[in-house]
Design a protein around this motif. Structure first.
Motif, PDB file in Angstrom:
ATOM      1  N   ASP A 153     -69.621  44.801  10.934  1.00  0.00           N
ATOM      2  CA  ASP A 153     -68.287  44.934  10.361  1.00  0.00           C
ATOM      3  C   ASP A 153     -67.799  43.642   9.718  1.00  0.00           C
ATOM      4  N   TYR A 154     -68.169  42.488  10.283  1.00  0.00           N
ATOM      5  CA  TYR A 154     -67.658  41.221   9.786  1.00  0.00           C
ATOM      6  C   TYR A 154     -68.032  41.011   8.336  1.00  0.00           C
ATOM      7  N   VAL A 155     -69.255  41.375   7.975  1.00  0.00           N
ATOM      8  CA  VAL A 155     -69.721  41.101   6.631  1.00  0.00           C
ATOM      9  C   VAL A 155     -69.563  42.298   5.714  1.00  0.00           C
ATOM     10  N   GLY A 156     -69.062  43.399   6.234  1.00  0.00           N
ATOM     11  CA  GLY A 156     -68.998  44.589   5.408  1.00  0.00           C
ATOM     12  C   GLY A 156     -67.768  44.702   4.542  1.00  0.00           C
ATOM     13  N   VAL A 157     -66.769  43.873   4.774  1.00  0.00           N
ATOM     14  CA  VAL A 157     -65.496  44.060   4.098  1.00  0.00           C
ATOM     15  C   VAL A 157     -65.150  42.835   3.280  1.00  0.00           C
ATOM     16  N   GLU A 158     -65.191  43.000   1.969  1.00  0.00           N
ATOM     17  CA  GLU A 158     -64.810  41.914   1.086  1.00  0.00           C
ATOM     18  C   GLU A 158     -63.311  41.991   0.815  1.00  0.00           C
ATOM     19  N   LEU A 159     -62.735  40.842   0.466  1.00  0.00           N
ATOM     20  CA  LEU A 159     -61.363  40.845  -0.009  1.00  0.00           C
ATOM     21  C   LEU A 159     -61.339  41.420  -1.409  1.00  0.00           C
ATOM     22  N   ASP A 160     -60.347  42.252  -1.696  1.00  0.00           N
ATOM     23  CA  ASP A 160     -60.215  42.782  -3.056  1.00  0.00           C
ATOM     24  C   ASP A 160     -59.882  41.657  -3.999  1.00  0.00           C
ATOM     25  N   LYS A 161     -60.547  41.662  -5.128  1.00  0.00           N
ATOM     26  CA  LYS A 161     -60.301  40.622  -6.141  1.00  0.00           C
ATOM     27  C   LYS A 161     -59.313  41.129  -7.181  1.00  0.00           C
ATOM     28  N   GLY A 205     -56.209  32.611  12.375  1.00  0.00           N
ATOM     29  CA  GLY A 205     -55.056  33.480  12.576  1.00  0.00           C
ATOM     30  C   GLY A 205     -54.823  34.435  11.414  1.00  0.00           C
ATOM     31  N   ARG A 206     -55.496  34.186  10.284  1.00  0.00           N
ATOM     32  CA  ARG A 206     -55.411  35.104   9.166  1.00  0.00           C
ATOM     33  C   ARG A 206     -56.416  36.249   9.367  1.00  0.00           C
ATOM     34  N   PRO A 207     -56.246  37.389   8.696  1.00  0.00           N
ATOM     35  CA  PRO A 207     -57.165  38.512   8.903  1.00  0.00           C
ATOM     36  C   PRO A 207     -58.487  38.361   8.157  1.00  0.00           C
ATOM     37  N   TYR A 208     -58.717  37.231   7.517  1.00  0.00           N
ATOM     38  CA  TYR A 208     -59.957  37.000   6.799  1.00  0.00           C
ATOM     39  C   TYR A 208     -60.413  35.560   7.012  1.00  0.00           C
ATOM     40  N   ASP A 209     -61.650  35.289   6.628  1.00  0.00           N
ATOM     41  CA  ASP A 209     -62.250  33.990   6.894  1.00  0.00           C
ATOM     42  C   ASP A 209     -63.253  33.683   5.786  1.00  0.00           C
ATOM     43  N   LEU A 210     -63.746  32.443   5.748  1.00  0.00           N
ATOM     44  CA  LEU A 210     -64.883  32.073   4.912  1.00  0.00           C
ATOM     45  C   LEU A 210     -66.124  32.141   5.795  1.00  0.00           C
ATOM     46  N   GLU A 214     -61.363  48.611  12.003  1.00  0.00           N
ATOM     47  CA  GLU A 214     -60.860  49.960  12.282  1.00  0.00           C
ATOM     48  C   GLU A 214     -59.666  50.295  11.403  1.00  0.00           C
ATOM     49  N   ALA A 215     -58.785  49.318  11.177  1.00  0.00           N
ATOM     50  CA  ALA A 215     -57.629  49.552  10.303  1.00  0.00           C
ATOM     51  C   ALA A 215     -58.091  49.843   8.878  1.00  0.00           C
ATOM     52  N   ILE A 216     -59.079  49.085   8.404  1.00  0.00           N
ATOM     53  CA  ILE A 216     -59.598  49.298   7.050  1.00  0.00           C
ATOM     54  C   ILE A 216     -60.300  50.639   6.962  1.00  0.00           C
ATOM     55  N   ARG A 217     -61.021  50.989   8.031  1.00  0.00           N
ATOM     56  CA  ARG A 217     -61.713  52.289   8.060  1.00  0.00           C
ATOM     57  C   ARG A 217     -60.693  53.430   7.997  1.00  0.00           C
ATOM     58  N   SER A 218     -59.590  53.263   8.720  1.00  0.00           N
ATOM     59  CA  SER A 218     -58.559  54.305   8.722  1.00  0.00           C
ATOM     60  C   SER A 218     -57.878  54.411   7.363  1.00  0.00           C
ATOM     61  N   ALA A 219     -57.718  53.269   6.693  1.00  0.00           N
ATOM     62  CA  ALA A 219     -57.043  53.274   5.400  1.00  0.00           C
ATOM     63  C   ALA A 219     -57.907  53.857   4.294  1.00  0.00           C
ATOM     64  N   LEU A 259     -64.463  37.149   3.750  1.00  0.00           N
ATOM     65  CA  LEU A 259     -64.652  38.439   4.412  1.00  0.00           C
ATOM     66  C   LEU A 259     -63.562  38.648   5.447  1.00  0.00           C
ATOM     67  N   THR A 260     -63.213  39.920   5.661  1.00  0.00           N
ATOM     68  CA  THR A 260     -62.214  40.209   6.679  1.00  0.00           C
ATOM     69  C   THR A 260     -62.828  40.117   8.065  1.00  0.00           C
TER      70      THR A 260
END
Length: 243
Positions: free
Chosen positions: A235-243, A86-91, A108-113, A101-102
């Protein structure tokens, strides 16, 4: 004589061995003083924090340094992932380890941002279709020589062409081929696994099964008519969480 700084580090449990890691006898991995439920929770927190702080996928051997010997890392990861439901990211298991990763739904939201779906390298997104097809061939038939690639595609695969894939760190030199001249072979890299969201090469779609099902053939590959899921859905593996 020990310095005051060394003594302070020892009191804080911060003394290090020759490899720069905390000494095992000073870091409490087992947590025997805690009741089982609290111990499991602390192990979960340690594992999640370590993976979150890392810039690369964290492997099993690294995680084993921070939990008890009896702890099942797989079950621990399962429990963490359940809490992240239910969170926007996962292990995600990728490139032989785990990484935060998100989820694809938020690409799409990250791409827009930010103007891109990835905060990482995006190396694969810069490849031409021809380069992706050659990379796919290397992934399935490695180790493979440049001459074998040229024979497979029926046209010369230039050194510059292969060099671009090497420059993207998606392939590397493999063992020498035992034929006259001992030409270099090429293999995919850990970065290839990370870029395409694969834990190991065993996660590639089974080539023979795809052929038997009529979903993949050399003719389709040469014609550029096929793009397997591991190429298309990144897309699944392309977005890391910001550290």
């Amino acid at each position: 004589m020990k310095t005051m700084a060394e003594s302070a580090r020892r009191r804080r449990g911060g003394a290090q061995g020759g490899d720069g890691r905390p000494n095992d006898h000073l870091f409490d991995r087992e947590l025997d003083h805690l009741p089982p439920e609290a111990r499991w929770r602390e192990w979960m927190n340690r594992v999640e924090a370590t993976i979150f702080a890392a810039s690369e996928p964290v492997g099993r051997e690294v995680l084993a340094r921070i939990v008890g010997k009896s702890c099942s890392i797989d079950l621990l990861i399962d429990d963490i992932r359940e809490e992240l439901r239910g969170r926007p990211y996962d292990l995600v298991a990728v490139a032989g380890g785990w990484k935060h990763l998100t989820r694809p739904a938020y690409a799409e939201a990250i791409r827009s941002a930010f103007g891109t779906a990835a905060s990482g390298s995006g190396r694969a997104k810069d490849l031409t279709q021809s380069e992706v097809l050659v990379l796919m061939c290397i992934a399935y038939f490695q180790p493979i020589t440049r001459a074998e690639l040229s024979s497979f595609f029926g046209k010369e695969i230039s050194r510059d062409f292969v060099g671009h894939l090497r420059g993207a760190d998606l392939i590397a030199s493999g063992p020498r081929n035992p034929t006259p001249g001992a030409p270099y072979t090429y293999v995919t890299t850990k970065e290839f696994l990370l870029e395409f969201g694969l834990d190991t090469l065993r996660d590639l779609p089974d080539f023979e099964a795809l052929e038997d099902a009529g979903l993949l053939s050399k003719e389709k590959l040469l014609a550029g008519d096929v793009m397997p899921d591991f190429v298309v859905d990144q897309d699944y593996v392309g977005v890391e969480l910001d550290k």
